[in-house]
Design an enzyme around this catalytic site. Structure first.
Site, PDB file in Angstrom:
ATOM      1  N   ASP A 106       0.896  -1.193   0.017  1.00 28.91           N
ATOM      2  CA  ASP A 106       0.160  -0.063   0.232  1.00 28.91           C
ATOM      3  C   ASP A 106       0.932   1.462   0.134  1.00 28.91           C
ATOM      4  O   ASP A 106       1.821   1.294  -0.711  1.00 28.91           O
ATOM      5  CB  ASP A 106      -0.874  -0.101   1.119  1.00 28.91           C
ATOM      6  CG  ASP A 106      -1.972   1.002   1.307  1.00 28.91           C
ATOM      7  OD1 ASP A 106      -2.885   1.175   0.619  1.00 28.91           O
ATOM      8  OD2 ASP A 106      -1.960   2.045   2.219  1.00 28.91           O
ATOM      9  N   HIS A 305      -7.118  -6.365  -1.238  1.00 26.26           N
ATOM     10  CA  HIS A 305      -6.004  -5.450  -1.060  1.00 26.26           C
ATOM     11  C   HIS A 305      -4.913  -5.996  -0.003  1.00 26.26           C
ATOM     12  O   HIS A 305      -3.914  -5.439  -0.117  1.00 26.26           O
ATOM     13  CB  HIS A 305      -6.670  -3.913  -0.681  1.00 26.26           C
ATOM     14  CG  HIS A 305      -5.416  -3.056  -0.458  1.00 26.26           C
ATOM     15  ND1 HIS A 305      -5.034  -2.219  -1.592  1.00 26.26           N
ATOM     16  CD2 HIS A 305      -5.254  -2.337   0.692  1.00 26.26           C
ATOM     17  CE1 HIS A 305      -4.034  -1.413  -0.972  1.00 26.26           C
ATOM     18  NE2 HIS A 305      -4.398  -1.409   0.423  1.00 26.26           N
TER      19      HIS A 305
END
Length: 328
Positions: A106, A305
């Site tokens: 991320d 994610h």
């Protein structure tokens, strides 16, 4: 088994431009520096630390400045990318090492990429999880994000820009907000196609209004959620959110590197059901040019994610196989 792995973890703090940085390490051998994203901490690497240590590496996961037990400078501009890269350099030096492989997820992927771009002599290889590499340049970020979503929808990055605004939403119920945010971006709990997108806010609304209200994702236990929530209940979210509030500064700071490729060996791992890989598909397609030493690119089917937490065994295996191909 988890208790034995946890017992082998070593917590320490080191001096860095941030003030102090908390890190957790396990194992010995070539250094692998693990950099988390939003809204996480070193704990998001809990499954990688013992796996990398067992494979013969010195695995070190940091709390990025503003998170966990690391220092939290008060100034918003203390969270610009150049400062975070300097922190990574300081960690390598404080650990008595000359170089490291840096792996990020991320926002940590962006930080890892910038570290390898700006200091290729220190960061000899870079692993990027979830967020692909896109060279500096292009339009001003705030202008780009302001156009995403169209009328009646505000992109979450724009929503995070005003100091205090997102904090008012999150901090009265940190645990509940985190549970919803993690679920919204996980493969097994994300909103179905056609449902309102949790990356956007309606006028006068909150981001959490679009979070799923069902069970936790399979990868996230109640105890794991307690760890994440406990850190942010103690520290607040301002340090973490200030990363988003420096994107225009980063754009200016990194202008001399516009369009620059990362020349060090690289690996990319993303989730096929992650907005980061679908929205940035062009960046992934450009990796042969922007990451000319890319070893492999993996899109994990049915993964969201939080790749290293959703699919730890696969990520561990891919990382270890890749690390074995590197010299040193």
């Amino acid at each position: 088994m988890q208790s034995e792995s946890t017992a082998a973890l070593r917590h320490r703090t080191v001096e860095a431009p941030a003030g102090r940085l908390h890190l957790v390490e396990q194992g010995s051998g070539p250094l692998v520096l693990l950099v988390h994203g939003f809204p996480e901490s070193w704990y998001s690497w809990r499954r990688q630390l013992p796996a990398l240590a067992a494979a013969g590496y010195r695995a070190v996961a940091i709390d990025v400045r503003g998170y966990g037990r690391s220092s939290k400078p008060a100034a918003i501009d203390a969270y610009r990318m150049l400062d975070l890269v300097d922190d990574n350099v300081a960690v390598v030096r404080a650990l008595g090492e000359e170089s490291a492989v840096v792996v990020g997820h991320d926002w940590g992927s962006n930080i890892a990429a910038a570290s390898a771009l700006l200091h290729p002599g220190i960061f000899r290889a870079v692993g990027l999880l979830s967020v692909p590499y896109a060279p500096p340049g292009g339009p001003r970020p705030s202008d780009v994000f302001g156009r995403i979503g169209g009328p009646g929808q505000e992109f979450y990055v724009s929503y995070f820009q005003e100091p205090g605004r997102a904090e008012v939403e999150i901090e009265p119920d940190v645990r509940g907000w985190l549970a919803g945010f993690y679920a919204a971006l996980s493969a097994d709990t994300r909103p179905a196609d056609g449902e309102p997108d949790p990356h956007f806010v309606t006028p006068g609304g909150r981001l959490r209004d679009r979070f799923p209200a069902g069970p936790l994702p399979a990868w996230l236990s109640e105890d794991d959620l307690d760890v994440h929530a406990g850190e942010f209940e103690r520290t607040g979210l301002t340090g973490a959110l200030n990363r988003y509030r420096n994107m225009d500064r980063d754009w200016e700071d990194l202008a001399p590197h516009r369009g620059a490729p990362i020349t060090r060996p690289a690996l990319f791992i993303g989730g096929a059901l992650d907005a980061s890989t679908t929205w940035m598909a062009d960046a992934i397609d450009a990796h042969p040019t922007t990451l000319p030493a890319l070893s492999a690119s993996h899109l994990l089917a049915g993964c969201g994610h939080w790749v290293q937490q959703e699919r730890p065994d696969e990520v561990d295996s891919l990382l270890i196989d890749w690390l074995a191909t590197l010299k040193g």
